[in-house]
Design a protein around this motif. Structure first.
Motif, PDB file in Angstrom:
ATOM      1  N   ALA A 232       0.855  -1.188   0.000  1.00  0.00           N
ATOM      2  CA  ALA A 232       0.000   0.000   0.000  1.00  0.00           C
ATOM      3  C   ALA A 232       0.886   1.231   0.000  1.00  0.00           C
ATOM      4  O   ALA A 232       1.965   1.237   0.605  1.00  0.00           O
ATOM      5  N   SER A 233       0.438   2.273  -0.671  1.00  0.00           N
ATOM      6  CA  SER A 233       1.229   3.496  -0.778  1.00  0.00           C
ATOM      7  C   SER A 233       0.600   4.620   0.030  1.00  0.00           C
ATOM      8  O   SER A 233      -0.625   4.781   0.044  1.00  0.00           O
ATOM      9  N   VAL A 234       1.458   5.390   0.671  1.00  0.00           N
ATOM     10  CA  VAL A 234       1.043   6.592   1.398  1.00  0.00           C
ATOM     11  C   VAL A 234       1.614   7.793   0.662  1.00  0.00           C
ATOM     12  O   VAL A 234       2.813   7.847   0.375  1.00  0.00           O
ATOM     13  N   ARG A 235       0.760   8.769   0.346  1.00  0.00           N
ATOM     14  CA  ARG A 235       1.209   9.977  -0.363  1.00  0.00           C
ATOM     15  C   ARG A 235       1.677  11.007   0.668  1.00  0.00           C
ATOM     16  O   ARG A 235       0.896  11.518   1.454  1.00  0.00           O
ATOM     17  N   VAL A 277      -3.784   8.436   2.291  1.00  0.00           N
ATOM     18  CA  VAL A 277      -3.951   7.137   1.667  1.00  0.00           C
ATOM     19  C   VAL A 277      -4.993   7.284   0.575  1.00  0.00           C
ATOM     20  O   VAL A 277      -6.186   7.438   0.865  1.00  0.00           O
ATOM     21  N   ASP A 278      -4.554   7.292  -0.670  1.00  0.00           N
ATOM     22  CA  ASP A 278      -5.474   7.431  -1.794  1.00  0.00           C
ATOM     23  C   ASP A 278      -6.186   6.108  -2.037  1.00  0.00           C
ATOM     24  O   ASP A 278      -5.533   5.066  -2.192  1.00  0.00           O
ATOM     25  N   PRO A 279      -7.512   6.099  -2.075  1.00  0.00           N
ATOM     26  CA  PRO A 279      -8.234   4.837  -2.290  1.00  0.00           C
ATOM     27  C   PRO A 279      -7.985   4.294  -3.697  1.00  0.00           C
ATOM     28  O   PRO A 279      -8.123   5.012  -4.682  1.00  0.00           O
ATOM     29  N   ASN A 283      -5.430  -1.029  -2.783  1.00  0.00           N
ATOM     30  CA  ASN A 283      -5.604  -0.770  -1.350  1.00  0.00           C
ATOM     31  C   ASN A 283      -6.771  -1.575  -0.795  1.00  0.00           C
ATOM     32  O   ASN A 283      -6.702  -2.125   0.314  1.00  0.00           O
ATOM     33  N   MET A 284      -7.845  -1.612  -1.540  1.00  0.00           N
ATOM     34  CA  MET A 284      -9.009  -2.365  -1.089  1.00  0.00           C
ATOM     35  C   MET A 284      -8.691  -3.864  -1.027  1.00  0.00           C
ATOM     36  O   MET A 284      -9.108  -4.560  -0.106  1.00  0.00           O
ATOM     37  N   LEU A 316      -5.709  -2.949 -10.681  1.00  0.00           N
ATOM     38  CA  LEU A 316      -5.667  -4.409 -10.773  1.00  0.00           C
ATOM     39  C   LEU A 316      -5.753  -4.878 -12.219  1.00  0.00           C
ATOM     40  O   LEU A 316      -6.022  -6.047 -12.482  1.00  0.00           O
ATOM     41  N   VAL A 317      -5.483  -3.970 -13.151  1.00  0.00           N
ATOM     42  CA  VAL A 317      -5.578  -4.340 -14.567  1.00  0.00           C
ATOM     43  C   VAL A 317      -4.398  -5.226 -14.958  1.00  0.00           C
ATOM     44  O   VAL A 317      -3.308  -5.143 -14.389  1.00  0.00           O
TER      45      VAL A 317
END
Length: 441
Positions: A232-235, A277-279, A283-284, A316-317
């Motif tokens: 997961a990425s945090v901006r 945290v950008d959705p 992330n989901m 998720l592509v």
């Protein structure tokens, strides 16, 4: 303006074959390529954008042992030595200096936590100095106020994020390795169930070893190979100000704001741990595994916006090897910075160090900190794809421990005695629960 970054000239196209291909020219990727090239391997380093253009040039530049998680501390210690040795070995300058890091606080609980870490550090030979009120106030005299206490870690230091990765890339070229910018790796090929090639936008490179040091893109890349890597990425948003603020500590941390002297004499200003945290779909997908980390850090993290979806690094592509990928559509992750955070950071910095008040803001930027559920990086060969080594999820610590991580990767590739115990970093741990194992940092 984006984060400052030195330009580096590199090779065009891509080679037909290599002993090892490193995917991603951030600080971990360049050091992995450097240590492999030093061992005589023919190395190709491929980067979809520019060397060091993502988080490796967007961080504070701290190279620290202080307050490291026990699993990461050995690598941090070895990395400091490697930062120092690199200049002598290569003739290149990363801006590394053992200037010491200063922590100041008025919070008794925070001071007690630092004291506990000091006691632990002594058991592994790391020096850190607790400061009483008098010593803390003296070292922090630029703030013009008294402090209850603090910590000074004399052997820690900083390097220059604008120049470090480019300097290592130049060193790779001196050793006969090749570095290829604007050359995205789209995927890999297998023969007999083992890695046999890396497919790039400029051609296929025959190799038996590929190291994925793709930062925030790593999980999406792994997904194409059927590898589940929770990430997961945090901006995070920070800024820099021009030189001329006077005699300030080289690197100062407080709970409200942290300040670091840059290579040009200016300063980087940031609020530790603060981010959005950008959705995203990714992330989901991994939300359950990251719940323990987000619960621990909920005071610092806020919901983000559409930047993550726009960037494309956490979709998720799937993609094909004969067509442009999302990495070619977004060569460099350059997300919008949080204007509110920039204003607050600047305000707090001026309150802490009044001499910064007359300094012009020279740049503001954001970057994606790629994290794992336990806050410790994933480094190791993926069992299902022999020859494929993952090196990602450095959780905001990758710059400082980049040399040690690169050395460990070279050790794994060449089956050499590892510089540190590789077991705590192996990706296989994510097959189990991360509850109760989140790093303290």
């Amino acid at each position: 303006m984006p984060a400052p970054l030195a330009l580096v000239e590199t090779d065009a196209g891509s080679p037909q074959a290599a002993d090892a291909v490193i995917i991603g020219a951030g600080i971990v990727g360049v050091f992995a390529a450097y240590y492999l090239a030093r061992r005589g391997l023919k190395v190709a380093l491929v980067e979809k954008g520019r060397v060091g253009a993502e988080q490796s040039s967007r961080n504070w530049g701290w190279c620290r042992q202080q307050n490291r998680d026990a699993r990461e501390l050995p690598m941090a210690t070895r990395s400091l030595d490697l930062w120092e040795r690199f200049a002598a070995e290569s003739g290149e300058d990363t801006g590394f200096r053992r200037c010491g890091l200063l922590y100041l606080s008025d919070n008794e609980e925070e001071l007690a936590g630092w004291a506990r870490w000091r006691d632990f550090a002594r058991t592994v030979g790391v020096t850190t100095c607790m400061l009483d009120s008098t010593k803390a106030s003296e070292r922090g005299k630029a703030t013009g106020r008294a402090w209850k206490g603090g910590v000074f870690s004399p052997t820690d230091g900083t390097a220059d994020p604008a120049n470090a990765a480019p300097a290592v890339a130049r060193a790779i070229a001196k050793l006969g390795g090749t570095v290829h910018q604007n050359c995205a790796a789209r995927g890999i090929e297998l023969e007999g169930g083992k890695l046999s090639a890396v497919v790039t936008e400029h051609g296929t490179i025959r190799t038996k070893i590929a190291v994925l040091a793709g930062g925030a893109w790593a999980s999406s890349f792994c997904r194409q190979l059927g590898i589940r890597f929770p990430q997961a990425s945090v901006r995070s948003s920070i800024l820099s100000v021009e030189p001329g603020a006077g005699d300030l500590p080289d690197a100062l941390h407080t709970a409200r704001v942290s300040v670091t002297r840059r290579g040009d004499g200016g300063h980087t200003l940031a609020i530790s741990g603060r981010g959005r945290v950008d959705p995203t779909a990714q992330n989901m997908r991994f939300a359950g595994q990251f719940l323990p980390m987000f619960m621990r850090r909920w005071r610092s993290l806020s919901p983000g916006g559409l930047e993550g979806i726009r960037s494309g690094h956490e979709s998720l592509v799937g993609w094909r090897l004969d067509r442009p990928t999302p990495m070619e559509q977004m060569r460099i992750l350059d997300p919008a910075f949080d204007r509110r955070t920039i204003r607050l950071t600047h305000q707090r910095a001026i309150e802490l160090l009044p001499s910064l008040g007359g300094r012009r803001i020279t740049a503001s930027w954001a970057g994606y900190i790629d994290s794992t559920p336990d806050g410790v990086p994933a480094i190791g060969e993926v069992a299902t794809v022999p020859g494929f080594i993952l090196a990602a999820g450095f959780s905001g610590h990758g710059f400082g421990i980049g040399p040690g991580a690169g050395h460990l990767i070279a050790d794994i590739v060449t089956a050499t005695a590892p510089i540190v115990d590789p077991e705590p970093y192996h990706p296989k741990r994510f097959q189990a629960s991360a509850w109760g194992k989140v790093a303290d940092f």
